[in-house]
Design a protein around this motif. Structure first.
Motif, PDB file in Angstrom:
ATOM      1  N   THR A  19      31.570  15.221 -13.784  1.00 28.48           N
ATOM      2  CA  THR A  19      31.546  13.864 -13.236  1.00 28.48           C
ATOM      3  C   THR A  19      30.117  13.361 -13.158  1.00 28.48           C
ATOM      4  O   THR A  19      29.196  14.105 -12.816  1.00 28.48           O
ATOM      5  CB  THR A  19      32.195  13.841 -11.841  1.00 28.48           C
ATOM      6  N   SER A  20      29.913  12.101 -13.447  1.00 29.05           N
ATOM      7  CA  SER A  20      28.578  11.510 -13.400  1.00 29.05           C
ATOM      8  C   SER A  20      27.998  11.585 -11.990  1.00 29.05           C
ATOM      9  O   SER A  20      28.709  11.371 -11.000  1.00 29.05           O
ATOM     10  CB  SER A  20      28.644  10.058 -13.868  1.00 29.05           C
ATOM     11  N   THR A  42      20.094   9.386  -5.754  1.00 29.04           N
ATOM     12  CA  THR A  42      21.209   8.461  -5.908  1.00 29.04           C
ATOM     13  C   THR A  42      21.889   8.160  -4.573  1.00 29.04           C
ATOM     14  O   THR A  42      22.563   7.123  -4.447  1.00 29.04           O
ATOM     15  CB  THR A  42      22.242   9.040  -6.881  1.00 29.04           C
TER      16      THR A  42
END
Length: 324
Positions: free
Chosen positions: A142-143, A261
């Motif tokens: 998954t990103s 992030t």
């Protein structure tokens, strides 16, 4: 009928057919050496060439410029150990060291334990075992951005799912991004969600190599499954466990993507650097402040931190595995 022999003709021994030109022994020895000794090194040489260009050279380049005051304008002034002494007295740098070590411990210890238990469960006979084994790897592919978006919503202060569940127990909303320890926990859960399945598959591969005769003998002696796990599985997994722990140590101490992030790509790690890691600090100094010498010194201190952590974990795992 008599045979007439010409006495004037000289008799000669028959000439054997001309032999093919024999290859010199030195040439055959060279080809044998090339085939048996040199060929393996030639075949793996591309890896070492790439490692030399993208591994050894950057290390040497970084070490060289860590002794200089080197910035974007091209100024290169010799400072000796000035960058290192400045780092050791930099409160922001030590704050990032504490953040990195704290998130490493919070994330890595539960991650390895969960991976070990998950691998033990996947090693048993069950329906759809192959699909379940592949499923535990889905978080890894998954990103990181997608994972950060989901976890940011989960740990939202006002409308987050985690605070909503905590409100059932009378706990006030937690500011997961602005408070230091809650931000460590939030980022650590993100790391555990992504990498627990990966480590579980590695542990599972190690469990597949353990002889079944050991478990059969233990069952005959009356050992329970729990006792077999701790006295057979865990000691026999020591080489695999060393690999997993060292790999997790390197990854945990170079943590960058998840905390970056988590705060919308901000490398400052929050308003007060409450979850900024050493890797984020290096990126900030090198590509935000353009102080490449200072960033290079921080990178080498991170390298020493990883080396110390790896050595400590190596000896700890050796003792857990039964090494004297």
């Amino acid at each position: 009928m008599s045979l007439h022999v010409d006495a004037g003709r000289s008799t000669q021994m028959p000439v054997p057919p001309q032999r093919r030109h024999a290859r010199p022994r030195s040439g055959r020895a060279f080809l044998s050496w090339l085939d048996l000794k040199a060929a393996p090194y030639i075949l793996i040489s591309p890896y070492y060439l790439l490692f030399l260009v993208f591994g050894i050279f950057p290390l040497g380049f970084t070490l060289y410029y860590s002794f200089f005051d080197y910035d974007l304008t091209g100024t290169v002034d010799w400072t000796g150990l000035g960058n290192y002494t400045a780092l050791l007295s930099d409160a922001d740098f030590w704050k990032t060291v504490v953040n990195t070590l704290a998130m490493f411990l919070i994330a890595t210890v539960p991650q390895i334990l969960l991976a070990l238990l998950l691998a033990n469960a996947l090693n048993k006979r069950m329906r759809g075992r192959l699909a379940i084994r592949l499923g535990v790897l889905l978080p890894l592919v998954t990103s990181v951005v997608a994972v950060a978006v989901v976890f940011t919503q989960l740990y939202g202060r006002d409308w987050g799912l985690v605070n909503w569940v905590l409100s059932w127990f009378g706990i006030d909303p937690v500011s997961w991004k602005t408070e230091r320890i809650p931000s460590w926990i939030a980022i650590s859960t993100m790391i555990d969600w992504r990498w627990t399945g990966y480590n579980a598959i590695i542990f599972l591969a190690g469990m597949q190599t353990i002889p079944k005769d050991l478990y059969e003998a233990a069952s005959i002696d009356g050992a329970s499954r729990r006792r077999q796990f701790w006295q057979i599985t865990v000691p026999m997994l020591r080489p695999t466990m060393i690999f997993v722990v060292l790999n997790s140590t390197i990854g945990g101490l170079t943590l960058f993507a998840e905390p970056t992030t988590f705060y919308n790509g901000n490398v400052h790690g929050g308003t007060d650097r409450q979850f900024q890691t050493v890797s984020m600090f290096i990126f900030e100094q090198g590509f935000r402040e353009f102080d490449y010498g200072y960033a290079s010194a921080a990178a080498w201190l991170l390298f020493l931190l990883i080396l110390i952590g790896s050595v400590i974990n190596f000896f700890l795992i050796g003792r857990i595995g039964g090494k004297k």
